[in-house]
Design a protein around this motif. Sequence first.
Motif, mmCIF file in Angstrom:
data_model
loop_
_atom_site.group_PDB
_atom_site.id
_atom_site.type_symbol
_atom_site.label_atom_id
_atom_site.label_comp_id
_atom_site.label_asym_id
_atom_site.label_seq_id
_atom_site.Cartn_x
_atom_site.Cartn_y
_atom_site.Cartn_z
ATOM 1 N N LYS A 39 46.730 60.153 47.233
ATOM 2 C CA LYS A 39 46.600 59.979 48.692
ATOM 3 C C LYS A 39 47.087 61.217 49.447
ATOM 4 O O LYS A 39 46.384 61.744 50.308
ATOM 5 N N SER A 40 48.295 61.664 49.116
ATOM 6 C CA SER A 40 48.811 62.864 49.800
ATOM 7 C C SER A 40 47.966 64.086 49.459
ATOM 8 O O SER A 40 47.735 64.954 50.309
ATOM 9 N N THR A 41 47.504 64.147 48.230
ATOM 10 C CA THR A 41 46.633 65.267 47.834
ATOM 11 C C THR A 41 45.349 65.256 48.666
ATOM 12 O O THR A 41 44.882 66.309 49.114
ATOM 13 N N PHE A 98 45.061 64.115 51.689
ATOM 14 C CA PHE A 98 45.463 64.639 52.994
ATOM 15 C C PHE A 98 45.556 66.164 52.952
ATOM 16 O O PHE A 98 45.123 66.852 53.876
ATOM 17 N N ASN A 99 46.124 66.689 51.871
ATOM 18 C CA ASN A 99 46.249 68.148 51.745
ATOM 19 C C ASN A 99 44.888 68.824 51.669
ATOM 20 O O ASN A 99 44.718 69.951 52.151
ATOM 21 N N ARG A 124 48.390 66.712 61.330
ATOM 22 C CA ARG A 124 48.917 65.791 60.325
ATOM 23 C C ARG A 124 50.444 65.770 60.316
ATOM 24 O O ARG A 124 51.104 66.733 60.696
ATOM 25 N N PHE A 162 53.813 64.839 57.588
ATOM 26 C CA PHE A 162 54.069 64.894 56.156
ATOM 27 C C PHE A 162 54.833 63.659 55.695
ATOM 28 O O PHE A 162 55.485 62.991 56.482
ATOM 29 N N GLN A 163 54.722 63.404 54.377
ATOM 30 C CA GLN A 163 55.385 62.225 53.815
ATOM 31 C C GLN A 163 56.903 62.339 53.974
ATOM 32 O O GLN A 163 57.590 61.360 54.179
ATOM 33 N N ASP A 217 51.127 60.486 57.038
ATOM 34 C CA ASP A 217 51.399 60.148 55.636
ATOM 35 C C ASP A 217 52.663 59.291 55.556
ATOM 36 O O ASP A 217 53.762 59.783 55.742
ATOM 37 N N GLU A 218 52.477 58.013 55.312
ATOM 38 C CA GLU A 218 53.575 57.039 55.191
ATOM 39 C C GLU A 218 54.566 57.083 56.358
ATOM 40 O O GLU A 218 55.763 57.285 56.167
ATOM 41 N N VAL A 258 48.159 57.066 55.521
ATOM 42 C CA VAL A 258 48.524 56.586 54.195
ATOM 43 C C VAL A 258 49.681 55.633 54.409
ATOM 44 O O VAL A 258 50.626 55.949 55.135
#
Length: 255
Positions: A43-45, A47-48, A83, A85-86, A172-173, A202
């Motif tokens: 998921k984070s990937t 987003f990246n 965006r 970040f987590q 992200d989260e 996410v």
Amino acid sequence: MTAALELREVRKKFGRTEIIRGVNLDVAKGERHALIGPNGAGKSTTFNLISGRFSPSSGTVKLNGVDIGGLPPYKINRMGLSRSFQVTNIFHRLSVFENLRCSVLWALGYRYSFWHRLGQLRDARERADEVLELIGLQGRRDTHAGLLTYAEQRALEIGITIAGGAEVILLDEPTAGMSRSESDHAVELIHRVTIGKTLVMVEHDMSVVFGLADRISVLVYGEVIATDTPEAIRNNRSVKEAYLGTTLDEPAGAH
Ligand SMILES: Nc1ncnc2c1ncn2[C@@H]1O[C@H](COP(=O)(O)OP(=O)(O)OP(=O)(O)O)[C@@H](O)[C@H]1O
Ligand SMILES: [Mg+2]
């Protein structure tokens, strides 16, 4: 109508390992879209890959119909995508207001020679105060960001993400590590700041997902196995299997 985001057969390898294995994803303009899936699903990937931190090994990523695959993050940001970040990403030694002003400046077109006259930039000050109010941190305006509660820091981070006026927001989260009441509050906040915008988030907390998402995509082992309305996803057999019959039926928020 052109999609806000469109990913076609996107793949990403790290060394020999393919982590993203042909992702297809469409997010309509104005939609609130949740990306869910087990830990390590990618998921984070993903987003990246959308935000330009990584470039895809193959496949296409389009923002408002324009191919952005391989562009650097700042260019994608200027094209209207922002965006979070987590892991919390704020300037701890600046005040809440200063954190917001920094992110506003770039969007207003100020570049490298502004530091000496920061205090005089009225448009930046006004916009930063506007965002401050939107995220409900007026009472903490001059507090060092490092002294905020965790939930307030996450709210500030959302403020920083939207401050530049991006139309497509990736979170992200955003509620990770929050109590039930804090994440209920965060849902309300996220809803408010994304009115008229496109959101992709996410999120592991299903009550947050069901409280916000118009549609949900489920990412499992580098592939989107389903995209549908929350109700349909809740009843989707392969989604249930991917989660081993856990989280989706629970009220969630056991923390
Ligand atoms: N830069 C990198 N180099 C090598 N492997 C990576 C890199 N970034 C991520 N990975 C691997 O890719 C996989 C997917 O990671 P990712 O962070 O995208 O998962 P995720 O779905 O966001 O998980 P979580 O729910 O735990 O945040 C993991 O196995 C991770 O170890
Ligand atoms: Mg992640």
